[in-house]
Design an enzyme around this catalytic site. Structure first.
Site, PDB file in Angstrom:
ATOM      1  N   GLU A 159      28.286  10.803  11.792  1.00 57.05           N
ATOM      2  CA  GLU A 159      28.398  11.198  13.384  1.00 57.05           C
ATOM      3  C   GLU A 159      27.085  10.946  14.101  1.00 57.05           C
ATOM      4  OE1 GLU A 159      32.039  14.728  12.755  1.00 57.05           O
ATOM      5  OE2 GLU A 159      29.815  15.099  13.396  1.00 57.05           O
ATOM      6  N   ASP A 194       0.969  -1.287  -0.122  1.00 55.06           N
ATOM      7  CA  ASP A 194       0.004  -0.066   0.026  1.00 55.06           C
ATOM      8  C   ASP A 194       0.797   1.248   0.136  1.00 55.06           C
ATOM      9  OD1 ASP A 194      -1.811   1.965   0.529  1.00 55.06           O
ATOM     10  OD2 ASP A 194      -2.382   1.447   2.414  1.00 55.06           O
ATOM     11  N   GLU A 201      35.720  17.123  -0.138  1.00 54.25           N
ATOM     12  CA  GLU A 201      35.147  16.955   1.034  1.00 54.25           C
ATOM     13  C   GLU A 201      34.156  17.986   1.264  1.00 54.25           C
ATOM     14  OE1 GLU A 201      35.612  16.185   5.877  1.00 54.25           O
ATOM     15  OE2 GLU A 201      37.465  16.859   4.587  1.00 54.25           O
ATOM     16  N   GLU A 225      34.003  11.060  19.216  1.00 52.26           N
ATOM     17  CA  GLU A 225      33.746  12.602  18.563  1.00 52.26           C
ATOM     18  C   GLU A 225      33.821  13.740  19.645  1.00 52.26           C
ATOM     19  OE1 GLU A 225      34.026  14.407  16.174  1.00 52.26           O
ATOM     20  OE2 GLU A 225      34.637  13.290  14.534  1.00 52.26           O
ATOM     21  N   HIS A 258      30.424  14.751   6.803  1.00 54.11           N
ATOM     22  CA  HIS A 258      31.179  15.144   5.757  1.00 54.11           C
ATOM     23  C   HIS A 258      30.977  14.183   4.753  1.00 54.11           C
ATOM     24  CE1 HIS A 258      33.554  16.808   9.436  1.00 54.11           C
ATOM     25  NE2 HIS A 258      32.436  17.591   9.136  1.00 54.11           N
ATOM     26  N   ARG A 270      31.931  19.551   3.849  1.00 56.45           N
ATOM     27  CA  ARG A 270      31.392  19.453   5.215  1.00 56.45           C
ATOM     28  C   ARG A 270      30.148  20.010   5.817  1.00 56.45           C
ATOM     29  NH1 ARG A 270      36.229  18.502   7.828  1.00 56.45           N
ATOM     30  NH2 ARG A 270      35.732  19.623   9.829  1.00 56.45           N
ATOM     31  N   GLU A 291      31.956   8.673  15.953  1.00 58.39           N
ATOM     32  CA  GLU A 291      31.981   8.437  14.489  1.00 58.39           C
ATOM     33  C   GLU A 291      32.654   7.165  13.985  1.00 58.39           C
ATOM     34  OE1 GLU A 291      34.712  10.540  11.086  1.00 58.39           O
ATOM     35  OE2 GLU A 291      33.652  11.723  12.204  1.00 58.39           O
ATOM     36  N   ARG A 321      40.019  22.799   7.677  1.00 54.68           N
ATOM     37  CA  ARG A 321      38.577  22.241   8.086  1.00 54.68           C
ATOM     38  C   ARG A 321      37.519  23.226   8.694  1.00 54.68           C
ATOM     39  NH1 ARG A 321      42.000  17.898   9.132  1.00 54.68           N
ATOM     40  NH2 ARG A 321      40.905  15.904   9.137  1.00 54.68           N
ATOM     41  N   GLU A 356      30.866  10.397   6.430  1.00 54.71           N
ATOM     42  CA  GLU A 356      31.224  10.214   7.843  1.00 54.71           C
ATOM     43  C   GLU A 356      30.157  10.669   8.511  1.00 54.71           C
ATOM     44  OE1 GLU A 356      34.959  12.823   7.715  1.00 54.71           O
ATOM     45  OE2 GLU A 356      35.930  11.362   6.886  1.00 54.71           O
TER      46      GLU A 356
END
Length: 469
Positions: free
Chosen positions: A132, A51, A357, A212, A269, A359, A220, A339, A130
């Site tokens: 967390e 359904d 990457e 973390e 990330h 973030r 993580e 970062r 990644e």
């Protein structure tokens, strides 16, 4: 595996049940189970009816019949049911046209991969998220017309240093100091190790596991990158296993981005690269060792970042994490090793490891939709040669307001993200990957089911601020 091999696989593992899993529109795994006596090769041809009107954001009740089509390549043994159980991830199709269902997130991911190949730019998009998460010992919440509250607790919570625990042994990570002391301050190593072992038992390759930054059991566990569709499948297995291992140990896990005030939230990330004929197209001789295609890919993400937030950061609480002025990935800049930039170029000398990457995303997202949207934005950047501008090799969190004024930000609220998606989604429609119907339903569902209820409800903080006005 082929359908015949899956049937044999079930027999070899003495399976008594077969579990059929699929992802709803919002991002929660759904399933139902049949006895193995009802399982044969025909299931892969005929499908199983269900359904569709009972699934959030899907069919109206007068047109509710849908079909699950198991994908034989996804066959695994589910590690949690007591009865040995074969697990299959399914695609959703229309029972009359036999075509893929436009609102099936997995179908969207399949179309995104097909579109990449059709452009001739590449043949494989790799994603390495990644995610967390927090591991709690207790969670309570309620919302009524006259009351609203939440409370989470963890034996690791810094607020419990004075609690009578008979005995209280201390060793509770202070705010922003969970990354990453050894035991006994890190009390979660055995639990994380068990999570890793179960993840590996279903074929997920794990690269690392650690505590973390935040107090109260933030963790993580990093998976090996994989192609877009396969990583969408893997992310669902990841969340399923993490939650269920925690549950059988008397713990509870949440992937919501900001469950703790005044400490780090949970991000996801996303490492990304495009390959063609076994060659990494992101490796080059430009800034950070990137190719011009990689820089254009960054340009596409930067151009469409606010609209992307509707899929990469799709909850109202996502924006409790994305707050300008704090250490949050809100500034649309790219940089090598940095970062503090929302787009980071990890430092590596290996040409195969060159990647971008991003973030900003968080683990509340629907992986199939988020990865597909990121790929489409990046491809738009490559196709239109979108210049990302100059890199920013400074600590962005330490810049003055004057220095920050020309750096664009991601969306600041879910409403802003949805408004941006409404105005900027042509890049998602290429190759019929996303459709106008999908975009409209996503915006309408998120607005009516999430934005408006949160907007209308008084909060305890507002009572603290305004009760005596």
């Amino acid at each position: 595996m082929t359908p015949q091999e899956v049937v044999e696989f079930a027999k070899e593992n003495n399976c008594g049940m077969v579990d059929y899993k699929f992802l709803d529109f919002v991002g929660i795994w759904q399933h139902f189970t049949t006895p193995v006596s009802e399982f044969d090769e025909e299931v892969f041809e005929e499908g199983l009816g269900f359904d569709g009107s009972s699934i959030r954001g899907w069919q109206p009740i007068h047109n509710s019949d849908m079909l699950l089509m198991p994908d034989p390549t996804t066959a695994k043994i589910d590690p949690f049911p007591e009865v040995p159980t074969l697990s299959l991830i399914c695609n959703i199709i229309d029972p009359f046209t036999r075509e893929g269902y436009s609102r099936d997130p997995r179908f969207i991911a399949q179309k995104a991969e097909a579109y990449l190949k059709s452009t001739g730019i590449g043949d494989t998009a790799f994603f390495g998220p990644e995610p967390e998460f927090f591991i709690f010992d207790d969670v309570r919440y309620a919302n009524t017309s006259n009351e609203s509250f939440y409370a989470v607790d963890s034996v690791e919570g810094i607020w419990n240093t004075g609690r009578e625990e008979f005995p209280n042994l201390g060793y509770k990570p202070r705010h922003k100091e969970g990354y990453f002391p050894c035991a006994p301050t890190d009390s979660m190593i055995d639990l994380r190790n068990e999570m890793v072992q179960v993840l590996q038992s279903v074929g997920i390759r794990i690269e690392a596991s650690h505590h973390e930054v935040a107090t109260a059991g933030q963790a993580e566990i990093d998976m090996r990158f994989d192609s877009l569709l396969r990583m969408g499948d893997t992310l669902q297995w990841f969340k399923y296993i993490i939650k269920n291992v925690a549950l059988r140990n008397g713990k509870t896990v949440t992937f919501m981005p900001k469950p703790i005030y005044n400490d780090n939230g949970s991000g996801m990330h996303c490492h990304q690269s495009i390959w063609k004929d076994g060659k990494n197209l992101f490796c080059g001789d430009g800034y950070g060792g990137l190719s011009k295609e990689a820089l254009w890919y960054i340009g596409g993400i930067m151009k469409h970042a606010k609209a992307l937030c509707a899929f990469t950061n799709p909850t109202t609480i996502s924006y409790k994490r994305l707050v300008p002025g704090f250490e949050a990935p809100v500034n649309l800049a790219y940089s090598n090793r940095n970062r503090s930039a929302s787009l980071r170029i990890p430092s590596t000398s290996n040409p195969k490891s060159k990647r971008v990457e991003y973030r900003t995303p968080d683990p509340s997202c629907n992986g199939y939709l988020a990865f597909s949207a990121l790929l489409m934005a990046g491809l738009d950047g490559i196709e239109n040669k979108i210049d990302p501008g100059d890199p920013l090799d400074k600590d962005i969190y330490g810049l003055s307001p004057e220095e920050l004024k020309d750096i664009p930000n991601v969306a600041g609220t879910l409403q802003e993200a949805l408004d941006s998606l409404r105005d900027d989604h042509e890049f998602l429609l290429k190759g019929d990957v996303f459709t106008e119907d999908v975009i409209d339903m996503w915006i309408n569902y998120k607005t009516e089911a999430e934005v408006n209820p949160v907007r209308m409800r008084p909060t305890p903080m507002e009572f603290a601020l305004y009760y005596d006005c």
